[in-house]
Design a protein around this motif. Sequence first.
Motif, PDB file in Angstrom:
ATOM      1  N   HIS A 139       0.822  -1.218   0.000  1.00  0.00           N
ATOM      2  CA  HIS A 139       0.000   0.000   0.000  1.00  0.00           C
ATOM      3  C   HIS A 139       0.859   1.273   0.000  1.00  0.00           C
ATOM      4  O   HIS A 139       0.429   2.310   0.515  1.00  0.00           O
ATOM      5  CB  HIS A 139      -0.926   0.003   1.208  1.00  0.00           C
ATOM      6  N   THR A 140       2.056   1.184  -0.582  1.00  0.00           N
ATOM      7  CA  THR A 140       2.943   2.346  -0.598  1.00  0.00           C
ATOM      8  C   THR A 140       2.313   3.532  -1.316  1.00  0.00           C
ATOM      9  O   THR A 140       2.402   4.674  -0.844  1.00  0.00           O
ATOM     10  CB  THR A 140       4.284   1.982  -1.261  1.00  0.00           C
ATOM     11  N   SER A 141       1.688   3.287  -2.457  1.00  0.00           N
ATOM     12  CA  SER A 141       1.117   4.385  -3.253  1.00  0.00           C
ATOM     13  C   SER A 141       0.039   5.127  -2.469  1.00  0.00           C
ATOM     14  O   SER A 141       0.010   6.369  -2.453  1.00  0.00           O
ATOM     15  CB  SER A 141       0.540   3.841  -4.561  1.00  0.00           C
ATOM     16  N   ALA A 142      -0.851   4.384  -1.827  1.00  0.00           N
ATOM     17  CA  ALA A 142      -1.931   5.023  -1.067  1.00  0.00           C
ATOM     18  C   ALA A 142      -1.377   5.802   0.121  1.00  0.00           C
ATOM     19  O   ALA A 142      -1.808   6.938   0.399  1.00  0.00           O
ATOM     20  CB  ALA A 142      -2.931   3.969  -0.594  1.00  0.00           C
ATOM     21  N   ILE A 143      -0.419   5.209   0.832  1.00  0.00           N
ATOM     22  CA  ILE A 143       0.155   5.883   1.999  1.00  0.00           C
ATOM     23  C   ILE A 143       0.905   7.145   1.582  1.00  0.00           C
ATOM     24  O   ILE A 143       0.759   8.210   2.204  1.00  0.00           O
ATOM     25  CB  ILE A 143       1.085   4.919   2.759  1.00  0.00           C
ATOM     26  N   MET A 144       1.717   7.041   0.534  1.00  0.00           N
ATOM     27  CA  MET A 144       2.459   8.202   0.053  1.00  0.00           C
ATOM     28  C   MET A 144       1.518   9.315  -0.412  1.00  0.00           C
ATOM     29  O   MET A 144       1.761  10.495  -0.149  1.00  0.00           O
ATOM     30  CB  MET A 144       3.394   7.801  -1.086  1.00  0.00           C
ATOM     31  N   SER A 145       0.447   8.944  -1.081  1.00  0.00           N
ATOM     32  CA  SER A 145      -0.505   9.955  -1.561  1.00  0.00           C
ATOM     33  C   SER A 145      -1.140  10.704  -0.393  1.00  0.00           C
ATOM     34  O   SER A 145      -1.258  11.936  -0.423  1.00  0.00           O
ATOM     35  CB  SER A 145      -1.591   9.282  -2.411  1.00  0.00           C
ATOM     36  N   VAL A 146      -1.531   9.965   0.637  1.00  0.00           N
ATOM     37  CA  VAL A 146      -2.128  10.610   1.816  1.00  0.00           C
ATOM     38  C   VAL A 146      -1.123  11.545   2.478  1.00  0.00           C
ATOM     39  O   VAL A 146      -1.456  12.689   2.853  1.00  0.00           O
ATOM     40  CB  VAL A 146      -2.622   9.543   2.808  1.00  0.00           C
ATOM     41  N   LEU A 147       0.110  11.080   2.636  1.00  0.00           N
ATOM     42  CA  LEU A 147       1.135  11.924   3.260  1.00  0.00           C
ATOM     43  C   LEU A 147       1.393  13.188   2.444  1.00  0.00           C
ATOM     44  O   LEU A 147       1.562  14.284   3.012  1.00  0.00           O
ATOM     45  CB  LEU A 147       2.432  11.124   3.429  1.00  0.00           C
TER      46      LEU A 147
END
Length: 321
Positions: A139-147
């Motif tokens: 879930h790197t993409s989702a986490i990075m987008s939120v950050l």
Amino acid sequence: MGTTTVAWNINNTAENGSYTEMFSCITTFNILNFLTVIIAVVGLAGNSIVLWLLAFHLHRNAFSVYVLNLAGADFLYLCTQIAYSLECVLQFDKSSFYILLILSMFAYLAGLSMIATISTERCLSVMWPIWYHCQRPRHTSAIMSVLLWVFSILLSLLVGLGCGFLFRYSEYYFCITLNFITAAFIIGLSVVLSVSSLALLVKIVCGSHRIPVTRLFVTIALTVVVFIIFGMPLGICWFLLSSIIEFHKIFSNNFYEMIAFLSCINSCANPIIYFLVGSIRHHRLKWQSLKLLLQRAMQDTPEEVSGERGPSERSGELERV
């Protein structure tokens, strides 16, 4: 920025007694704002289609998650530019001006962050493919987008508070510090964006092992090039030049309207890039459903490999998506 720009120009030209120059400046100001509204409306339609397809009709992968968030940032930025341009041309109440400024800053920083992250992840996936596909958290993409969204809104709010955009109370040194941090953030993202794109290009062209050019690479490359040409000037003028030159000298003579118009072209061009890349097949344009075109633009397999599959296989794959 718009009304004060006109006021500065009117005062300057009135002192010189040049009514023609004043009229020409105001006419250019209105034309640029009308063109911005037209381009932004087209961009809103394109980004709305991308948001709808990626959110509800297509299977999302690591890169399409970033594209979804980039479309959201572009959509928000275009909305603020439409509101700002109409406010300037139609002379609405200016009480919402600073709110629009904060929102546009937030959307611009988020969009720049998404593009830099897309380019970096693509570079990592090509440079170290085994590590990227095996060790990268799911879930790197989702986490990075939120950050990135959270950091962009916090930085924009801090600039608005420190520079008096929200409560009309400003702290000079705090504002200068925040502008410096924002400028450093934009410079850092621009360097990361440029270096990762250049490294990826060198790897593909000059690498010892030939790496096939996929549609995803073409999509990312065109997005980066368009942003550097049309989107980067706004960030440079907003945060870099304003700390060196007096603020009103930068945004006088319709200069802000010009770079805002260019930035709207950048946000409008991204959906066009996706559908154009997805429609090109064997050097010919084949216009099919928008869902299929967008899926092809996110395709990370060589054209030769994907082209060997029959129509039944491709249609079956689309049904599964």
